[in-house]
Design an enzyme around this catalytic site. Structure first.
Site, PDB file in Angstrom:
ATOM      1  N   HIS A  63     -10.144  -4.756  -3.580  1.00 16.02           N
ATOM      2  CA  HIS A  63      -8.827  -4.989  -2.970  1.00 16.02           C
ATOM      3  C   HIS A  63      -9.033  -5.474  -1.553  1.00 16.02           C
ATOM      4  CE1 HIS A  63      -9.982  -0.758  -2.723  1.00 16.02           C
ATOM      5  NE2 HIS A  63      -9.389  -0.683  -1.560  1.00 16.02           N
ATOM      6  N   HIS A  98      -7.100  -5.685   1.947  1.00 20.88           N
ATOM      7  CA  HIS A  98      -5.953  -5.194   2.701  1.00 20.88           C
ATOM      8  C   HIS A  98      -5.447  -6.319   3.604  1.00 20.88           C
ATOM      9  CE1 HIS A  98      -6.844  -0.739   2.184  1.00 20.88           C
ATOM     10  NE2 HIS A  98      -8.045  -1.232   1.940  1.00 20.88           N
ATOM     11  N   ASN A 118     -12.916  -3.081   2.203  1.00 22.67           N
ATOM     12  CA  ASN A 118     -13.919  -2.019   2.248  1.00 22.67           C
ATOM     13  C   ASN A 118     -14.824  -2.136   1.029  1.00 22.67           C
ATOM     14  OD1 ASN A 118     -13.103  -0.700   4.646  1.00 22.67           O
ATOM     15  ND2 ASN A 118     -11.386   0.234   3.561  1.00 22.67           N
ATOM     16  N   GLU A 149     -12.265   3.656  -1.403  1.00 23.49           N
ATOM     17  CA  GLU A 149     -11.852   4.781  -2.255  1.00 23.49           C
ATOM     18  C   GLU A 149     -11.478   4.354  -3.670  1.00 23.49           C
ATOM     19  OE1 GLU A 149      -8.885   6.972  -0.003  1.00 23.49           O
ATOM     20  OE2 GLU A 149     -10.499   8.354   0.574  1.00 23.49           O
ATOM     21  N   VAL A 150     -10.878   3.176  -3.796  1.00 25.03           N
ATOM     22  CA  VAL A 150     -10.452   2.733  -5.130  1.00 25.03           C
ATOM     23  C   VAL A 150     -11.483   1.727  -5.645  1.00 25.03           C
ATOM     24  CG1 VAL A 150      -8.639   1.615  -6.475  1.00 25.03           C
ATOM     25  CG2 VAL A 150      -8.023   3.091  -4.545  1.00 25.03           C
ATOM     26  N   ASP A 176       0.851  -1.193   0.000  1.00 23.48           N
ATOM     27  CA  ASP A 176       0.000   0.000   0.000  1.00 23.48           C
ATOM     28  C   ASP A 176       0.887   1.244   0.000  1.00 23.48           C
ATOM     29  OD1 ASP A 176      -3.185   0.590   0.950  1.00 23.48           O
ATOM     30  OD2 ASP A 176      -1.748   2.223   1.251  1.00 23.48           O
ATOM     31  N   ILE A 177       0.489   2.248  -0.759  1.00 18.67           N
ATOM     32  CA  ILE A 177       1.276   3.477  -0.883  1.00 18.67           C
ATOM     33  C   ILE A 177       1.272   4.286   0.418  1.00 18.67           C
ATOM     34  CG2 ILE A 177      -0.523   5.100  -1.670  1.00 18.67           C
ATOM     35  CD1 ILE A 177       1.411   5.852  -3.964  1.00 18.67           C
TER      36      ILE A 177
HETATM   37  P1  DGP Z   1      -9.744   1.713   0.374  1.00 23.09           P
HETATM   38  O1  DGP Z   1     -10.054   2.882   1.288  1.00 23.09           O
HETATM   39  O2  DGP Z   1     -10.107   0.405   1.017  1.00 23.09           O
HETATM   40  O3  DGP Z   1     -10.324   1.898  -1.003  1.00 23.09           O
HETATM   41  O4  DGP Z   1      -8.155   1.680   0.238  1.00 23.09           O
HETATM   42  C1  DGP Z   1      -7.443   2.146  -0.863  1.00 23.09           C
HETATM   43  C2  DGP Z   1      -5.995   1.971  -0.548  1.00 23.09           C
HETATM   44  O5  DGP Z   1      -5.270   2.106  -1.754  1.00 23.09           O
HETATM   45  C3  DGP Z   1      -5.405   2.987   0.432  1.00 23.09           C
HETATM   46  O6  DGP Z   1      -4.930   2.293   1.578  1.00 23.09           O
HETATM   47  C4  DGP Z   1      -4.252   3.643  -0.327  1.00 23.09           C
HETATM   48  C5  DGP Z   1      -4.019   2.693  -1.480  1.00 23.09           C
HETATM   49  N1  DGP Z   1      -3.594   3.332  -2.702  1.00 23.09           N
HETATM   50  C6  DGP Z   1      -4.214   4.364  -3.356  1.00 23.09           C
HETATM   51  N2  DGP Z   1      -3.538   4.675  -4.465  1.00 23.09           N
HETATM   52  C7  DGP Z   1      -2.482   3.832  -4.542  1.00 23.09           C
HETATM   53  C8  DGP Z   1      -1.435   3.674  -5.481  1.00 23.09           C
HETATM   54  O7  DGP Z   1      -1.322   4.372  -6.495  1.00 23.09           O
HETATM   55  N3  DGP Z   1      -0.525   2.690  -5.211  1.00 23.09           N
HETATM   56  C9  DGP Z   1      -0.613   1.898  -4.107  1.00 23.09           C
HETATM   57  N4  DGP Z   1       0.343   0.979  -3.931  1.00 23.09           N
HETATM   58  N5  DGP Z   1      -1.599   2.023  -3.203  1.00 23.09           N
HETATM   59  C10 DGP Z   1      -2.522   2.984  -3.422  1.00 23.09           C
END
Ligand code: DGP
Length: 125
Positions: free
Chosen positions: A110, A112, A97, A105-106, A39-40
């Site tokens: 996914h 975690h 989520n 958010e994405v 995760d970023i």
């Molecule tokens: P959620 O709130 O469950 O949709 O989590 C989205 C997660 O995605 C959050 O923990 C940050 C991660 N994330 C967002 N953009 C990027 C990216 O460009 N690269 C990576 N590795 N993670 C990302």
């Protein structure tokens, strides 16, 4: 911004772009059904995201539409990533989520994986 888990799949979401190799990721696992990467913005000492290769918005979308092979492949990949990282004995937490109240958010499913410390209560109080 949190997303509605019933929205149509957006081919240009960040994880779709990572899957196509258009954006970099720190990959830890890659097979026919799943990709896993760090995760970023880690929320624990170890914070890995596991995503299916197919175009699914959320857990709801995936569980309704994915084939049995995709579901089995994805679930096995999540377990394999955790085993590869040595997490079975210390333990770990999975989180997916889904939609507005969860603050997804994405808009690509996914899971975690959080690990590397005592993770505390399941939800903020
Ligand atoms: P959620 O709130 O469950 O949709 O989590 C989205 C997660 O995605 C959050 O923990 C940050 C991660 N994330 C967002 N953009 C990027 C990216 O460009 N690269 C990576 N590795 N993670 C990302």
């Amino acid at each position: 911004m949190p997303i509605d888990a019933t929205q149509p799949y957006d081919d240009n979401n960040i994880f779709a772009r990572i899957l196509r190799g258009e954006l970099p990721s720190k990959t830890v696992y890659d097979d026919e059904f799943a990709l896993a990467f760090h995760d970023i913005n880690p929320q624990a000492p170890l914070h890995i995201l596991v995503i299916p290769k197919g175009a699914y918005v959320s857990w709801d979308d995936f569980s309704a539409r994915a084939s049995d092979a995709e579901i089995a492949g994805f679930v096995r990949a999540v377990g394999q990533v955790a085993r590869d990282a040595g997490l079975v004995v210390p333990g770990y937490r999975l989180l997916a989520n889904t939609g507005l109240d969860s603050h997804q958010e994405v808009p690509h499913l996914h899971v975690h994986i959080f690990a590397g410390k005592k993770l505390g209560p399941m939800l903020a109080r």
